[in-house]
Design a protein around this motif. Structure first.
Motif, mmCIF file in Angstrom:
data_model
loop_
_atom_site.group_PDB
_atom_site.id
_atom_site.type_symbol
_atom_site.label_atom_id
_atom_site.label_comp_id
_atom_site.label_asym_id
_atom_site.label_seq_id
_atom_site.Cartn_x
_atom_site.Cartn_y
_atom_site.Cartn_z
ATOM 1 N N ASP A 29 0.817 -1.215 0.000
ATOM 2 C CA ASP A 29 0.000 0.000 0.000
ATOM 3 C C ASP A 29 0.849 1.263 0.000
ATOM 4 O OD1 ASP A 29 -2.453 -1.385 0.060
ATOM 5 O OD2 ASP A 29 -2.199 -1.745 2.208
ATOM 6 N N THR A 30 2.157 1.090 -0.151
ATOM 7 C CA THR A 30 3.027 2.260 -0.243
ATOM 8 C C THR A 30 2.744 3.006 -1.549
ATOM 9 O OG1 THR A 30 4.767 1.127 0.991
ATOM 10 C CG2 THR A 30 5.411 3.065 -0.295
ATOM 11 N N PRO A 31 2.549 4.319 -1.505
ATOM 12 C CA PRO A 31 2.263 5.060 -2.742
ATOM 13 C C PRO A 31 3.407 4.909 -3.752
ATOM 14 C CG PRO A 31 1.763 6.407 -0.823
ATOM 15 C CD PRO A 31 2.466 5.192 -0.307
ATOM 16 N N VAL A 32 3.026 4.735 -5.010
ATOM 17 C CA VAL A 32 3.986 4.695 -6.113
ATOM 18 C C VAL A 32 3.865 6.018 -6.848
ATOM 19 C CG1 VAL A 32 4.708 3.526 -8.217
ATOM 20 C CG2 VAL A 32 3.771 2.196 -6.301
ATOM 21 N N SER A 33 4.841 6.894 -6.648
ATOM 22 C CA SER A 33 4.737 8.238 -7.225
ATOM 23 C C SER A 33 4.885 8.228 -8.754
ATOM 24 C CB SER A 33 5.792 9.156 -6.609
ATOM 25 O OG SER A 33 7.104 8.675 -6.890
ATOM 26 N N TRP A 34 5.663 7.276 -9.269
ATOM 27 C CA TRP A 34 5.849 7.215 -10.727
ATOM 28 C C TRP A 34 6.471 5.876 -11.088
ATOM 29 C CZ3 TRP A 34 3.284 10.293 -13.624
ATOM 30 C CH2 TRP A 34 3.556 10.397 -15.000
ATOM 31 N N LEU A 35 6.316 5.485 -12.362
ATOM 32 C CA LEU A 35 6.906 4.246 -12.874
ATOM 33 C C LEU A 35 7.876 4.568 -14.006
ATOM 34 C CD1 LEU A 35 3.982 1.654 -12.976
ATOM 35 C CD2 LEU A 35 6.270 1.203 -12.126
ATOM 36 N N GLY A 50 10.406 6.533 -3.741
ATOM 37 C CA GLY A 50 8.964 6.465 -3.919
ATOM 38 C C GLY A 50 8.545 6.018 -5.301
ATOM 39 N N GLN A 51 9.504 5.822 -6.196
ATOM 40 C CA GLN A 51 9.173 5.404 -7.550
ATOM 41 C C GLN A 51 9.331 3.882 -7.677
ATOM 42 O OE1 GLN A 51 11.874 7.741 -9.919
ATOM 43 N NE2 GLN A 51 10.484 9.501 -9.990
ATOM 44 N N ALA A 52 8.701 3.306 -8.720
ATOM 45 C CA ALA A 52 8.867 1.891 -9.054
ATOM 46 C C ALA A 52 9.591 1.789 -10.405
ATOM 47 C CB ALA A 52 7.517 1.193 -9.126
ATOM 48 N N LEU A 53 10.213 0.622 -10.651
ATOM 49 C CA LEU A 53 11.026 0.442 -11.858
ATOM 50 C C LEU A 53 10.542 -0.782 -12.636
ATOM 51 C CD1 LEU A 53 13.569 1.297 -13.499
ATOM 52 C CD2 LEU A 53 14.859 -0.332 -12.082
ATOM 53 N N LEU A 54 10.510 -0.665 -13.948
ATOM 54 C CA LEU A 54 10.208 -1.776 -14.849
ATOM 55 C C LEU A 54 11.462 -2.106 -15.658
ATOM 56 C CD1 LEU A 54 6.756 -0.531 -16.201
ATOM 57 C CD2 LEU A 54 7.152 -2.218 -14.397
ATOM 58 N N THR A 55 11.754 -3.403 -15.814
ATOM 59 C CA THR A 55 12.945 -3.813 -16.559
ATOM 60 C C THR A 55 12.682 -5.132 -17.277
ATOM 61 O OG1 THR A 55 15.322 -4.273 -16.410
ATOM 62 C CG2 THR A 55 13.944 -5.033 -14.589
ATOM 63 N N PRO A 116 3.568 -9.721 -17.894
ATOM 64 C CA PRO A 116 3.554 -10.650 -19.038
ATOM 65 C C PRO A 116 3.825 -9.927 -20.356
ATOM 66 C CG PRO A 116 1.318 -10.185 -18.324
ATOM 67 C CD PRO A 116 2.230 -9.549 -17.299
ATOM 68 N N TYR A 117 4.217 -10.679 -21.347
ATOM 69 C CA TYR A 117 4.577 -10.106 -22.645
ATOM 70 C C TYR A 117 3.410 -9.336 -23.252
ATOM 71 C CZ TYR A 117 6.372 -9.789 -27.405
ATOM 72 O OH TYR A 117 6.792 -9.306 -28.615
ATOM 73 N N GLU A 118 2.173 -9.813 -22.998
ATOM 74 C CA GLU A 118 0.998 -9.176 -23.584
ATOM 75 C C GLU A 118 0.730 -7.790 -23.014
ATOM 76 O OE1 GLU A 118 0.996 -12.068 -22.094
ATOM 77 O OE2 GLU A 118 0.972 -13.461 -23.815
ATOM 78 N N THR A 119 1.322 -7.488 -21.861
ATOM 79 C CA THR A 119 1.107 -6.178 -21.213
ATOM 80 C C THR A 119 2.335 -5.307 -21.444
ATOM 81 O OG1 THR A 119 -0.267 -7.174 -19.501
ATOM 82 C CG2 THR A 119 0.633 -4.984 -19.051
ATOM 83 N N SER A 120 2.141 -4.208 -22.128
ATOM 84 C CA SER A 120 3.277 -3.310 -22.374
ATOM 85 C C SER A 120 3.598 -2.484 -21.135
ATOM 86 C CB SER A 120 2.957 -2.375 -23.551
ATOM 87 O OG SER A 120 1.914 -1.465 -23.196
ATOM 88 N N PHE A 121 4.866 -2.089 -21.048
ATOM 89 C CA PHE A 121 5.279 -1.240 -19.928
ATOM 90 C C PHE A 121 4.491 0.077 -19.921
ATOM 91 C CE2 PHE A 121 9.836 -2.996 -19.086
ATOM 92 C CZ PHE A 121 9.257 -4.167 -18.645
ATOM 93 N N ILE A 122 4.185 0.582 -21.116
ATOM 94 C CA ILE A 122 3.481 1.856 -21.172
ATOM 95 C C ILE A 122 2.077 1.732 -20.579
ATOM 96 C CG2 ILE A 122 2.505 1.513 -23.476
ATOM 97 C CD1 ILE A 122 3.888 4.783 -21.992
ATOM 98 N N GLN A 123 1.466 0.521 -20.709
ATOM 99 C CA GLN A 123 0.153 0.316 -20.100
ATOM 100 C C GLN A 123 0.248 0.405 -18.578
ATOM 101 O OE1 GLN A 123 -0.679 -3.450 -22.614
ATOM 102 N NE2 GLN A 123 -2.697 -2.813 -21.848
ATOM 103 N N VAL A 124 1.275 -0.236 -18.028
ATOM 104 C CA VAL A 124 1.454 -0.219 -16.574
ATOM 105 C C VAL A 124 1.726 1.207 -16.091
ATOM 106 C CG1 VAL A 124 2.742 -1.154 -14.625
ATOM 107 C CG2 VAL A 124 2.350 -2.571 -16.659
ATOM 108 N N ALA A 125 2.623 1.903 -16.807
ATOM 109 C CA ALA A 125 2.957 3.271 -16.407
ATOM 110 C C ALA A 125 1.735 4.191 -16.520
ATOM 111 C CB ALA A 125 4.100 3.805 -17.258
ATOM 112 N N GLN A 126 0.942 3.995 -17.589
ATOM 113 C CA GLN A 126 -0.239 4.826 -17.778
ATOM 114 C C GLN A 126 -1.275 4.564 -16.684
ATOM 115 O OE1 GLN A 126 -0.659 7.279 -20.295
ATOM 116 N NE2 GLN A 126 -2.258 7.804 -18.797
ATOM 117 N N ALA A 127 -1.429 3.289 -16.318
ATOM 118 C CA ALA A 127 -2.380 2.958 -15.249
ATOM 119 C C ALA A 127 -1.978 3.632 -13.940
ATOM 120 C CB ALA A 127 -2.455 1.439 -15.078
ATOM 121 N N ASN A 128 -0.685 3.607 -13.656
ATOM 122 C CA ASN A 128 -0.221 4.262 -12.421
ATOM 123 C C ASN A 128 -0.388 5.773 -12.509
ATOM 124 O OD1 ASN A 128 1.410 3.933 -9.784
ATOM 125 N ND2 ASN A 128 2.523 5.526 -10.872
ATOM 126 N N ALA A 129 -0.078 6.354 -13.692
ATOM 127 C CA ALA A 129 -0.221 7.806 -13.841
ATOM 128 C C ALA A 129 -1.675 8.233 -13.680
ATOM 129 C CB ALA A 129 0.300 8.236 -15.214
#
Length: 512
Positions: A29-35, A50-55, A116-129
């Motif tokens: 439940d820690t806030p994710v300020s950005w991805l 406070g940020q998260a990382l995708l790799t 997963p491969y079907e989910t793009s990083f931009i989708q995850v980042a956009q959802a968080n934004a």
């Protein structure tokens, strides 16, 4: 929906999978300020806490067997930087998430989720934004609503208390108001802190108030954290607002700022009312001094309570201009706490009237504020003017030395002649004794010291001669010569008293 790792994992359309369940559920439940997304071996220079990382794991190479050492160092760097979660994109460089990465994240307590491969990083980042934006909008809406609620509370009969209570409800934490003496005046909820915490907050508030300038101070106690914020303008502080939290976001700070402004306004209005009461007190002091205590007693009883019981003592205190408001505010609190304990007013000095058997308020003021003070004898109200004059006279003596209280009774016990040294009689005394002093300077004689010693020895020549180490006839001759120079008969008591008064009136340490 909050911008947290849990909110991302709950999004079914993203199909994210948590790989390192944590022992601390709150970590999700820690806030994710950005991805961010990066495959650099060390992306930490470009990250903030406070940020998260995708790799995708390109930095670990294409070998299916990923070595543990570089992975451990990589996760350690992310944790030290304050990264709150790591997402690994599969099927881009390698199938699945490397076991050493899962083990390293589990060891460091860093949440690791698989993308997963079907989910793009931009989708995850956009959802968080989107979640961050929704949070920001919700907090802004809350801030506006909270400030409106606080403003409405300020218009209630007890506007100050209602404002503090509303702030406590909006922030969902304990809030307290400490007065100019550092005492906890009111709080919501009433039993929100321990006695030890209250003492610590009072001590820190006194330190802020003595500084005299607007300031904010974080305070850590054994059981929690607080923020202290002074109220009022610099040089005229009115109190301290205490909040049981040390971290507030921007909307929270805006609500607190609104409360500080409203509370400061309410306290300022109280101060204006206090000034009007102060003028009334000065008028009542004048009436007491003119011998009319009946009207004063009636008026004071209706506004503050009864006057102190007779006999009374009057204290005159020397208070610097920049201290007057603070000292008067403190006295107002004492009068509210113990009606009939003291009466005070500001005129050419601060005057405090107390019962003759209880001078505690005067003692406390002098001790807390390092003041000069004069204290009268005990008198009935009919003799208030005499007591006031005594207090002023004793204050004059107090100003000559260190801070503290000088009692008029002590001056009286010193005698009338001893008082001459504290008057403007010195030049007259010096001129009166000038014939002796000048003769000693011109002729090298010792007439001045001889006459003073003779008076100190009760005008006995034998004792005078022994003190001076001369023959008794020499001592007598010198005294008679001194009488001729002064043109006075030193055989008369009145003349001897006059000469002794001249010696007493000269400053201590005068040398002959």
């Amino acid at each position: 929906m909050s911008a947290t790792l849990r909110s991302l994992l709950d999004r079914r359309d993203l199909r994210l999978r948590l790989l390192t369940p944590t022992d601390d559920p709150a970590a999700l439940d820690t806030p994710v300020s950005w991805l961010h997304s990066s495959d650099l071996p060390d992306p930490t220079p470009f990250l903030t806490p406070g940020q998260a990382l995708l790799t995708t794991g390109t930095q670990f190479g294409a070998d299916p067997e990923v070595p543990s050492d570089p992975v451990d160092a990589y996760v350690e760097r992310l944790s030290a930087r304050g990264v709150v979660a790591l997402g690994f994109g599969t099927e881009v460089v390698r199938a699945g998430t490397p076991d050493p990465l899962v083990a390293a994240c589990r060891a460091r307590g860093l949440p690791l989720f698989e993308v997963p491969y079907e989910t793009s990083f931009i989708q995850v980042a956009q959802a968080n934004a989107d979640a961050v934006a929704r949070d920001a909008n919700a907090r802004r809406d809350w801030s506006v609503a909270a400030q409106r609620a606080v403003s409405h509370a300020a218009m209630r009969p007890d506007g100050l208390g209602a404002t503090i209570a509303e702030l406590s409800r909006q922030l969902d934490c304990w809030v307290g108001l400490l007065d100019v003496s550092g005492r906890l005046d009111r709080s919501f909820p009433t039993r929100g802190i321990t006695e030890d915490e209250q003492h610590q907050l009072q001590a820190e508030s006194v330190r802020l108030l003595r500084g005299g300038q607007r300031a904010s101070l974080p305070v850590r106690t054994a059981t929690g954290r607080f923020t202290l914020q002074t109220l009022g303008s610099g040089g005229h502080l009115s109190g301290v607002l205490a909040i049981a939290t040390s971290v507030l976001d921007q909307p929270g700070r805006e609500v607190v700022t609104a409360v500080i402004a409203l509370a400061g306004l309410a306290l300022q209005q109280n101060r204006e009312l206090a000034r009007a009461r102060g003028l009334l007190r000065t008028g009542l002091l004048t009436m007491l001094s003119s011998g009319d205590p009946t009207v004063v007693e009636t008026t004071a009883r209706q506004l503050w309570g009864p006057l102190p019981a007779e006999p009374v003592r009057v204290a005159a205190l020397d208070v610097a201009d920049e201290q007057v408001d603070r000292v008067v505010d403190l006295l107002e609190l004492w009068v509210q706490d113990r009606p009939g304990h003291c009466f005070f007013a500001v005129d050419d000095a601060l005057f405090v009237c107390v019962s003759a058997d209880d001078t505690g308020p005067v003692d406390r003021l002098v001790e807390q504020h390092d003041l000069h003070a004069g204290l009268s004898d005990g008198v009935p109200y009919a003799d208030f003017a005499r007591a006031r004059a005594q207090a002023v006279q004793a204050l004059g003596r107090s100003r000559e030395g260190r801070v503290g209280i000088v009692e008029f009774g002590d001056l009286a016990r010193e005698g009338v002649l001893a008082h001459l040294a504290h008057t403007e009689a010195g030049p007259i005394a010096r001129a009166f004794l000038a014939p002796l002093v000048d003769h000693d300077a011109d002729a090298g004689t010792d007439l001045t010291r001889t006459v003073r010693t003779w008076l100190e020895q009760d005008c006995e020549y034998d004792r005078t001669a022994r003190v001076l180490g001369v023959h008794r006839h020499t001592a007598r001759a010198r005294v008679e010569h001194a009488g001729r120079l002064l043109g006075r008969d030193l055989g008369l008591f009145a003349t001897r008293a006059d000469v002794w008064a001249a010696f007493v009136a000269l400053p201590a340490g005068t040398r002959w």
